[in-house]
Design a protein around this motif. Sequence first.
Motif, short mmCIF file in Angstrom:
data_model
loop_
_atom_site.label_atom_id
_atom_site.label_comp_id
_atom_site.label_asym_id
_atom_site.label_seq_id
_atom_site.Cartn_x
_atom_site.Cartn_y
_atom_site.Cartn_z
N GLY A 215 6.28 -3.47 4.84
CA GLY A 215 5.60 -2.39 5.54
C GLY A 215 6.24 -1.04 5.30
N TRP B 68 4.16 -5.38 1.65
CA TRP B 68 4.08 -6.47 2.62
C TRP B 68 5.02 -7.56 2.16
CZ3 TRP B 68 3.74 -11.59 3.24
CH2 TRP B 68 3.53 -12.06 4.55
N PRO B 69 5.83 -8.10 3.02
CA PRO B 69 5.88 -7.91 4.47
C PRO B 69 6.72 -6.72 4.94
CG PRO B 69 7.38 -9.66 3.85
CD PRO B 69 6.68 -9.24 2.58
N SER C 177 -3.56 -4.32 5.76
CA SER C 177 -2.42 -5.23 5.73
C SER C 177 -1.70 -5.19 4.39
CB SER C 177 -2.88 -6.67 6.04
OG SER C 177 -3.48 -6.76 7.30
N VAL C 178 -2.49 -5.26 3.32
CA VAL C 178 -1.96 -5.20 1.95
C VAL C 178 -2.70 -4.06 1.26
CG1 VAL C 178 -1.53 -6.50 -0.17
CG2 VAL C 178 -1.61 -7.71 2.03
N SER D 274 5.74 -6.90 8.83
CA SER D 274 5.76 -8.18 9.51
C SER D 274 7.22 -8.60 9.56
CB SER D 274 4.92 -9.22 8.74
OG SER D 274 4.96 -10.47 9.36
#
Length: 563
Positions: free
Chosen positions: A453, A450-451, A509-510, A460
């Motif tokens: 991905g 992250w960010p 997300s993480v 993101s």
Amino acid sequence: MGTLFQKDGVVPSSITIAFLGDSITDKGRYIAFMQAYFAQHMPSQNLTFINLGVNSETASGLSEPEHPFPRPCVHERIDAILKESKPDWVVVCYGMNDGIYHPFSEERFAAYRDGMLSLIHKIKQAGAKAIVMTPPPFDVKSIKRDLEEGAITGEADAYSPSYSWKNPYAHYNDVLKKYAEWCLSLRDETDAVINIHDPLAKDFGLAHAQNPDYSSGDGIHPNARGHWVIAQTLLSRLFNIALERIPEFVRLPETELPQWFALVVKRHRLLSAGWKEHVGHTNPNKTTALPLAQAMAAAVELDVEIHNSLSEFNLTSGSTTSEWKGYSRTDYYFEGREVIVVAPQTPVAGRPWIWRTEFFNAFAYADMALLEQGWHIAYYRLSNMYGCPGAVERMHRFHAHVIQKYELGAKPVLFGFSRGGLYAVQYASAHQDDVMALYLDAPVLDISSWPGGKGSGSPSLQNWEDCLAVYGLTERTAADFKGNPLDKAEILANARIPILIVAGDADESVPLNENSAILEKKLNQLGCPLQVIIKPGVGHHPHSLEQPQPIVDFMNSVIANRI
């Protein structure tokens, strides 16, 4: 959408920025607010802001029949603007007038689209960076005139003279949303797109919810608070300067402005008028202006007055103190960035402190428990710097400053929540002797996770572009980057810094297995165990523990072992 961020989040030392737009830019309060920020906090930066906004102007060339005169179009003067101002960057904000206050139509949208694309092309052809601001929202709740909602349907689409700036379509914000969404799609055509529609709409909504009688302006033109939201957004996206507090002078009427800011406004108006009339425009309402050379000379004299007035102001207005959850909170700026320090009622021996590296007050269960025990809390807002070397340098200067100013213990415990993990670990690995311990909560420990991905998580995109920029990386070089927190495990192990990790095993997300689990494995292999608390079935949120005693126990054990 592109990014203008420089490596290490450095603000350009010298740059000329021209601002083009309609009456909102013509008013230019948001530009004056930015000038005030730099005058107060970064006076050595040679930043030239040229306000060339013109009342009633469009990019489309359209004009409603009832307008007192044919609306000016930026294309009538863009060549002169580029030739005379020689800008490095050009920030453009059109759309409010381009829909001419009617319901959406493909024909009017096409005129706006083609006008904007032509404008962007001309700017880039002149060698300048083209930066597009979305149109602001239309705030129907603040319209001072009564709109006959029953006579205006959301399906109406005729080019009707009944709609104009005096009697706008009640759902005109739907039109501006479409225009804003299109602007946000200009990823390849522009150097950056800055969304001011959503931040302003959010602020309008909050203000109306708090006070049903609140007026954000006249529905078309934001008030000073709205101009501050625009300035705040531009400072963040143009210069990587994240601010949350509203300066006191934003709230004051013009008759009560501090002298230094009144001088900034005077300087801004003087130069804006001089530049606008020097370049020329077709709005029949001309502005009283000095010849440009005289205006620029007068501005130099005002710069001296502003500097002297600011020096006096800063002697008496360095910080503000308020009550926060029963404790004393101090807010101020250090090197132009926001600082928050919260003091306990009775400091514990050694005056230990928590350093929140990001997201002050988010899931602050452990923070509050330790504050009650006598710990201080400090926060230094370096948002959108992703723990890059430039952020670490700023953190080191802040560290020295805050322990001296508040007589705190030399070694804080860094709380790294989410992306705050980047800051916490990067700082601890660069300054091992300055850190007592790390509490990492669902931490980002690899920017490719992250960010970026690049693993199982979602990218993101804007954050990724910004992150690459401040680290001085590209998509290609990022693949071989060896400066992530996960690459610093051996440094942390050798420094014997106690580490606590709290994370959910369902974090999408993480992802745990791309971040915390790798650090745990590396440190265990190096013979440096850490404490890990896994929350089964929990995603990225909520952070921390609602019953934070295990975190508090970890902190107390660190203190006991260090004494």
